[in-house]
Design a protein around this motif. Structure first.
Motif, mmCIF file in Angstrom:
data_model
loop_
_atom_site.group_PDB
_atom_site.id
_atom_site.type_symbol
_atom_site.label_atom_id
_atom_site.label_comp_id
_atom_site.label_asym_id
_atom_site.label_seq_id
_atom_site.Cartn_x
_atom_site.Cartn_y
_atom_site.Cartn_z
ATOM 1 N N ASP A 285 -7.080 4.013 -2.284
ATOM 2 C CA ASP A 285 -6.811 4.097 -0.998
ATOM 3 C C ASP A 285 -6.109 5.635 -0.725
ATOM 4 O OD1 ASP A 285 -7.082 0.744 -0.156
ATOM 5 O OD2 ASP A 285 -8.645 2.541 -0.582
ATOM 6 N N PHE A 286 -4.910 5.562 -1.318
ATOM 7 C CA PHE A 286 -4.018 6.607 -1.240
ATOM 8 C C PHE A 286 -4.579 7.904 -1.276
ATOM 9 C CE2 PHE A 286 -0.351 9.326 -1.464
ATOM 10 C CZ PHE A 286 -0.143 9.843 -2.577
ATOM 11 N N ASN B 281 0.854 -1.087 0.063
ATOM 12 C CA ASN B 281 0.120 -0.081 0.169
ATOM 13 C C ASN B 281 0.979 1.150 -0.039
ATOM 14 O OD1 ASN B 281 1.117 0.530 2.536
ATOM 15 N ND2 ASN B 281 -0.776 -0.565 3.583
ATOM 16 N N LEU B 282 0.279 2.476 -0.039
ATOM 17 C CA LEU B 282 1.019 3.488 -0.359
ATOM 18 C C LEU B 282 1.117 4.300 1.075
ATOM 19 C CD1 LEU B 282 -0.234 4.491 -3.867
ATOM 20 C CD2 LEU B 282 2.063 4.389 -3.085
ATOM 21 N N LYS B 283 0.829 3.730 2.068
ATOM 22 C CA LYS B 283 0.761 4.291 3.420
ATOM 23 C C LYS B 283 2.271 5.411 3.385
ATOM 24 C CE LYS B 283 0.382 3.893 8.368
ATOM 25 N NZ LYS B 283 0.810 2.784 9.141
ATOM 26 N N PHE C 75 1.633 8.323 1.431
ATOM 27 C CA PHE C 75 0.762 9.370 2.121
ATOM 28 C C PHE C 75 1.539 10.173 3.368
ATOM 29 C CE2 PHE C 75 -2.560 10.955 4.149
ATOM 30 C CZ PHE C 75 -2.648 10.511 5.397
#
Lengths: 266, 316
Positions: free
Chosen positions: A161-162, A114-116, A119
């Protein structure tokens, strides 16, 4: 920034709307001129800009920016511009030890991540610093572009989501704007890209779509721009507005005209 | 507008929102980029709140302020908003996020203790479908929307449950869409032409034929519905508007019509491959005298007329 495009969008750097997500997409043509427009627009509006540039190098944007009247090097030095140069920093993921996750950490992960970290990089870059700051108007996130993240192995839902989190933080919490570019694959059946494009379209307030002409390449008309306003803030005009113009890109500006009204054919 | 027209428009408005909320169960609102469905969702939420129902909102796509915008305060007081917009995936790890995420909240509604009528608005069902496995989501939706059909042991009546799901059509494949469609009692597909929005409403009443009607409407700033005249409002299988037929045989340079004598002659003709009783007789009765066919052969100058049978040397 291109003054003619400002007129079409009915906006100026002084009185731009806040809290909006703008989606730029291009089909069968290069829509990067829109990215350069918004970059110079928001720098001129005295906004704090975080630019996640995954496609071109810093010097490329700097050269084009100078033609449009902004100096990216100076903006970066005085803290107005936070620039993530994807091409250079992607290599750092592998070759430099990082104490905290690198924004492009997903490149190292075997399965779809994911791109947490990205972010958190954006949130850190745009968070309002206390008093003593030079007084930027509002934060802006610019991403060029999101389709390359799909090519790098992320799923469409991870990218959505990002952008969701960016919207929640930048648009809603900090009352800033987000501008992203997505390529439209067009004839090529790319399900993930279609999910990303349609998902973002549903969330956007303004969609600018640059399309190549259906009849092919032309010297005097480089393409067609469709502007779609969605989710108007005041509910009086319920019907979404849509306009179409044709354009020609010149050295330092882009000229827009109604369909069929190119100066070359009149 | 005269009084009777106004009354009729008012009853028609009641009919449309009432028909959507009448059946209970899952109501799917299918929208697209061009024709958005959130305003219709908010109109239904407002109608349910005004009817005194308890209204829960699972907000995943827009902020709470944006969803509540346009509602006046007494409606806003009746809305219970579960905010999954700020931190749906628990990335901030501050502990503020509601435990279990949206699925947990939805499951909690399956086990509610008070049994009055309730409306649950999912904004959006597409978000849930992208983040949860389709089977789990369908099972949970089925459990939530069918609570009223299994009354508890003490015999107290259970209020009707409405689940309103906003679904973005372009985001999902045919499989998940078909699964959700089969779960839904009412399906509304938003569309329109020429700046006028329409809703195609498909109702599946138990033990009755499904009804399919199209209603043209617009939503006012206070999220009440304004019905408009459209092409067809009857409840019947959707048919194209009647186009007056143009006679293609009107102005031709050749004759397509038959006179009476020609028609009779045509009808008396026996077709060559039609097996009639006469033909059957003819085939069954052998006729040695009748030669069936003649072959007329004119040999060319260079033809080789060899009377020998070329297959003679085959040793069969």
């Amino acid at each position: 920034m291109f003054p003619e495009l400002n007129n079409l969008l009915n906006t100026t750097p002084d009185r731009a709307e806040q809290g909006k997500l703008t989606l730029l997409c291009d089909a069968k043509t290069d829509g990067s001129f829109l990215v350069h427009h918004f970059l110079s627009f928001y720098l001129k509006a005295n906004c704090k800009v975080c630019f996640v540039a995954l496609i071109q190098s810093f010097s490329h944007y700097n050269i084009v920016g100078q033609k449009l009247g902004v100096n990216l090097t100076m903006a970066r030095e005085r803290g107005q511009l936070v620039f993530l140069e994807g091409l250079k920093s992607a290599v750092d993921v592998f070759f430099q030890p990082q104490e905290k996750p690198h924004p492009l950490q997903f490149l190292r992960e075997a399965n779809a991540g994911n791109l947490k970290p990205l972010f958190e990089f954006v949130r850190e870059a745009l968070k309002p610093v206390g008093s003593g700051e030079a007084g930027w108007t509002y934060p802006v996130l610019l991403v060029d572009d999101l389709s390359v993240l799909l090519s790098l192995g992320l799923g469409a839902v991870a990218v959505l989501d990002f952008i969701h989190y960016c919207r929640a933080t930048v648009c809603w919490e900090l009352k800033g704007n987000v501008v992203v570019l997505v390529h439209d694959s067009g004839d090529v059946e790319d399900e993930e890209n279609d999910i990303l494009l349609n998902g973002l379209s549903h969330q956007s307030h303004l969609i600018l779509r640059a399309e190549g002409l259906a009849t092919g390449f032309c010297r005097d008309v480089h393409g067609q721009l469709r502007i779609l306003w969605r989710r108007p803030s005041q509910s009086t005009s319920q019907r979404d507005q849509s306009l179409t113009y044709q354009y020609k890109i010149q050295d330092r500006s882009v000229s827009f005209f109604a369909k069929g009204m190119s100066p070359a054919v009149l | 507008m005269t009084l009777s027209e106004g009354a009729r428009a008012g009853t028609r408005e009641l009919e449309m929102l009432d028909s959507l909320l009448a059946l209970g169960g899952l109501v799917l609102l299918r929208d697209s980029v061009e024709w958005e469905g959130r305003s219709l969702l908010k109109a239904l939420v407002k109608k349910s709140a005004l009817c005194g129902e308890q209204v829960h909102i699972l907000g995943c796509e827009v902020s709470e302020e944006e969803f509540r915008e346009g509602f006046d305060s007494d409606i806003n007081n009746r809305l219970v908003y579960h905010d999954f917009f700020r931190d749906p995936l628990n990335w901030s790890k501050t502990g503020e996020a509601l435990p279990g995420g949206p699925l947990g909240a939805l499951r909690a509604m399956c086990n509610r203790t008070d049994l009055g009528p309730v409306t649950i608005a999912l904004d959006s069902l597409s978000w849930l479908l992208l983040h949860l496995p389709c089977t789990i989501l369908c099972q949970t939706l089925h459990t939530v929307s069918h609570q009223d059909s299994c009354p508890p042991g003490d015999g107290s009546p259970v209020g009707k449950v409405h689940v309103l799901g906003l679904l973005h059509e372009e985001l999902h494949g045919r499989g998940p869409m078909g699964a959700l469609s089969s779960l839904a009692q009412t399906e509304v597909t938003l569309g329109g032409t020429m700046g006028q929005a329409s809703a195609r409403i498909l109702c599946r009443r138990p033990r009755q034929r499904p009804t399919d009607q199209t209603q043209w409407f617009s939503i006012l700033p206070d999220f009440s519905l304004d019905l408009q005249e459209g092409p067809s409002i009857e409840s019947q299988p959707h048919s194209d508007p009647h186009i007056p037929p143009v006679d293609p045989t009107a102005h031709l340079t050749f004759n397509l019509h038959l006179s009476k004598k020609e028609r009779e002659a045509r009808d008396n003709l026996t077709l060559p491959f039609q097996f009639s009783s006469e033909k059957q007789e003819a085939l069954l009765r052998p006729r040695p005298s009748q030669a069936t066919s003649h072959i007329f052969y004119e040999p060319d100058a260079y033809d080789d007329l060899d009377q020998e049978d070329p297959d003679d040397d085959l040793d069969i």
